[in-house]
Design an enzyme around this catalytic site. Sequence first.
Site, PDB file in Angstrom:
ATOM      1  N   LYS A  61     -19.757 -63.261 -24.750  1.00 51.22           N
ATOM      2  CA  LYS A  61     -19.570 -64.311 -23.748  1.00 51.22           C
ATOM      3  C   LYS A  61     -20.403 -63.966 -22.517  1.00 51.22           C
ATOM      4  O   LYS A  61     -20.254 -62.887 -21.933  1.00 51.22           O
ATOM      5  CB  LYS A  61     -18.090 -64.418 -23.373  1.00 51.22           C
ATOM      6  CG  LYS A  61     -17.801 -65.346 -22.194  1.00 51.22           C
ATOM      7  CD  LYS A  61     -16.334 -65.249 -21.777  1.00 51.22           C
ATOM      8  CE  LYS A  61     -16.053 -65.999 -20.478  1.00 51.22           C
ATOM      9  NZ  LYS A  61     -14.654 -65.831 -20.027  1.00 51.22           N
ATOM     10  N   ASP A  87     -18.015 -67.631 -12.882  1.00 49.48           N
ATOM     11  CA  ASP A  87     -16.981 -68.575 -13.303  1.00 49.48           C
ATOM     12  C   ASP A  87     -16.131 -69.015 -12.116  1.00 49.48           C
ATOM     13  O   ASP A  87     -15.250 -68.283 -11.656  1.00 49.48           O
ATOM     14  CB  ASP A  87     -16.089 -67.927 -14.376  1.00 49.48           C
ATOM     15  CG  ASP A  87     -15.022 -68.877 -14.883  1.00 49.48           C
ATOM     16  OD1 ASP A  87     -15.193 -70.107 -14.720  1.00 49.48           O
ATOM     17  OD2 ASP A  87     -14.024 -68.402 -15.451  1.00 49.48           O
ATOM     18  N   LYS A  94     -10.690 -72.108  -9.595  1.00 45.67           N
ATOM     19  CA  LYS A  94      -9.886 -70.910  -9.389  1.00 45.67           C
ATOM     20  C   LYS A  94      -9.525 -70.758  -7.909  1.00 45.67           C
ATOM     21  O   LYS A  94     -10.216 -71.298  -7.040  1.00 45.67           O
ATOM     22  CB  LYS A  94     -10.680 -69.662  -9.816  1.00 45.67           C
ATOM     23  CG  LYS A  94     -10.945 -69.524 -11.295  1.00 45.67           C
ATOM     24  CD  LYS A  94     -11.796 -68.287 -11.548  1.00 45.67           C
ATOM     25  CE  LYS A  94     -12.079 -68.095 -13.030  1.00 45.67           C
ATOM     26  NZ  LYS A  94     -10.887 -67.696 -13.799  1.00 45.67           N
ATOM     27  N   ASP A 123     -17.677 -62.058 -15.480  1.00 43.52           N
ATOM     28  CA  ASP A 123     -17.270 -62.849 -16.636  1.00 43.52           C
ATOM     29  C   ASP A 123     -18.346 -62.856 -17.722  1.00 43.52           C
ATOM     30  O   ASP A 123     -18.165 -63.487 -18.752  1.00 43.52           O
ATOM     31  CB  ASP A 123     -16.933 -64.283 -16.211  1.00 43.52           C
ATOM     32  CG  ASP A 123     -15.828 -64.893 -17.052  1.00 43.52           C
ATOM     33  OD1 ASP A 123     -15.104 -64.127 -17.722  1.00 43.52           O
ATOM     34  OD2 ASP A 123     -15.674 -66.124 -17.047  1.00 43.52           O
ATOM     35  N   ASP A 179     -11.340 -74.125 -16.887  1.00 39.91           N
ATOM     36  CA  ASP A 179     -11.367 -72.681 -16.660  1.00 39.91           C
ATOM     37  C   ASP A 179     -11.149 -71.906 -17.959  1.00 39.91           C
ATOM     38  O   ASP A 179     -11.194 -70.681 -17.959  1.00 39.91           O
ATOM     39  CB  ASP A 179     -10.309 -72.287 -15.620  1.00 39.91           C
ATOM     40  CG  ASP A 179     -10.508 -70.883 -15.097  1.00 39.91           C
ATOM     41  OD1 ASP A 179     -11.645 -70.373 -15.178  1.00 39.91           O
ATOM     42  OD2 ASP A 179      -9.537 -70.286 -14.596  1.00 39.91           O
ATOM     43  N   GLU A 182     -13.278 -71.808 -20.340  1.00 38.58           N
ATOM     44  CA  GLU A 182     -14.639 -72.139 -20.768  1.00 38.58           C
ATOM     45  C   GLU A 182     -15.242 -71.104 -21.707  1.00 38.58           C
ATOM     46  O   GLU A 182     -16.159 -71.407 -22.470  1.00 38.58           O
ATOM     47  CB  GLU A 182     -15.541 -72.297 -19.536  1.00 38.58           C
ATOM     48  CG  GLU A 182     -16.127 -71.023 -18.969  1.00 38.58           C
ATOM     49  CD  GLU A 182     -15.091 -70.013 -18.484  1.00 38.58           C
ATOM     50  OE1 GLU A 182     -15.350 -68.808 -18.588  1.00 38.58           O
ATOM     51  OE2 GLU A 182     -14.024 -70.431 -18.004  1.00 38.58           O
ATOM     52  N   ARG A 226     -14.089 -69.651 -24.390  1.00 37.31           N
ATOM     53  CA  ARG A 226     -13.923 -70.001 -25.803  1.00 37.31           C
ATOM     54  C   ARG A 226     -14.815 -71.177 -26.194  1.00 37.31           C
ATOM     55  O   ARG A 226     -15.176 -71.323 -27.366  1.00 37.31           O
ATOM     56  CB  ARG A 226     -12.447 -70.301 -26.093  1.00 37.31           C
ATOM     57  CG  ARG A 226     -11.888 -71.516 -25.358  1.00 37.31           C
ATOM     58  CD  ARG A 226     -10.369 -71.482 -25.235  1.00 37.31           C
ATOM     59  NE  ARG A 226      -9.936 -70.481 -24.270  1.00 37.31           N
ATOM     60  CZ  ARG A 226      -8.662 -70.216 -24.000  1.00 37.31           C
ATOM     61  NH1 ARG A 226      -7.697 -70.889 -24.607  1.00 37.31           N
ATOM     62  NH2 ARG A 226      -8.340 -69.299 -23.113  1.00 37.31           N
TER      63      ARG A 226
END
Length: 497
Positions: free
Chosen positions: A268, A273, A280, A291, A350, A352, A354
């Site tokens: 990933k 993010d 967030k 991230d 959020d 995201e 996956r």
Amino acid sequence: MNFSLSSKAIANTKADCLVIGLPEKGTWPESTSQADEALGGLIKKLQKAGDISGKNASTSVIPLTDQPWGRLVVVGTGDDAARTPANYRKALIAMMSALKGGPSKSALITLADTEVTGNETVSSEAARLSLVGRILEDQLYTFNEFKSEKPSARKLNKVLITASSAGKALKDAFNLGLATGRGMNFTRDLGNTPPNICHPEWLAQQAKTLAKDHDCIKTEVLDEKQMEKMGMNTILAVGKGSTQPPRLIVMEYRGGKPKDKPHVLVGKGITFDTGGISLKPGAGMDEMKYDMGGSASVFGAMQVLAETKPKINVVAVIAAAENMPDGGACRPGDIITTLSGQTVEILNTDAEGRLVLCDALTYVKKFDPEAVIDMATLTGACIVALGHHATGLLANNDELANELLASGERACDRAWRLPLWDDYQSQLDSNFADMQNIGDRSAGTITAACFLSRFAKEYRWAHLDIAGTAWQSGKAKGASGRPVPLLVDYLMSHAGK
């Protein structure tokens, strides 16, 4: 820094500093007995007087005169019976803390003959030398590229490690440890780089540079137009709110036989993010530059392969995007058709990670993989469940899961398996699409893996949730380099001889 092995007698090896291991209970290592003899029984006298301790990870520095060494560093190694790989690692880290800021320019380290219990594969001299090499590189890491005033250079520039021989097997083990440490540090450099520099195209450039520097690495980068043509709509949906376009980065290392199926690593790569429209909270959001820890770990593992050139085929795929909120960003309620043809209702932008991974997991089928391992800073729920000690592991194959757990134990980079039962799949049911991208508040790490599992049915697959292990917060804030050691151990265990 100059690192090397030495099989010469300790008394005949000069260095500014001699480092020995001292058990709290148990038999002294041969090197410690030799050092005590050379020093006329000084170590025994100091221990008896209580001036030095064998408590695990304790350190004492003793100035010396008229000896081959200017000072002695005594590292406590605890009880023989309780010297697990984890405790041995703690002793090595304490050793480096005593050395790296000290006045010595050279050091002779003798801890490789300290016996380790609890794991047969770590009890060999080769395994200990590998861990010593890794800790040397790991603990000397600094990241000051963006500081206007650079710290003074360390005085320590030469390290000798005593070994029973300087033969190929022990040299290879030591060099693998050093390479693993450098791979971890590459991972940390990527993670610590600020997000105004580290964006998807910058990550793609790092992959191209890796291929340029190492002939054994081949790199391909897919841009947004290519991904759109293929139907990789979920990666594109995540990146729509950013001015930085997403990238799919593919690196191939072909060191095995041409017909050997590759082991595939998927990372990933969310370079920042914000949470997107599901924004967030502001506090701590700066840490969302980490991230992309999954992709950084893939880079680190690939660098180790490039340096050590094992006989194995490995493909690395990185799904890179920046998750930002603007007028073009995807919304809660949007339905996206994935590369697999399955549709996803986005309930929370959020979640995201996956979304970028699911298209990557579909893409890697083309490589006919032996196994696929994805890694991602995926869920805060994993931190709640396991803290910062263990990586969350979920898999659709017991053999693969057990291999990764064993690698984590050997590498002192532990993982813990969570269930991936079908019972959890219903939490992803959607009224309007094939699935939704989040479940309810319960079992967040598991339902995230359940989502990914729907795109990994055609091969052996494991998911590593590294949300709690990829970086540290607080005073020691920064990327950790995990799970590079676990990945390297796994890959080396499958490499041909």
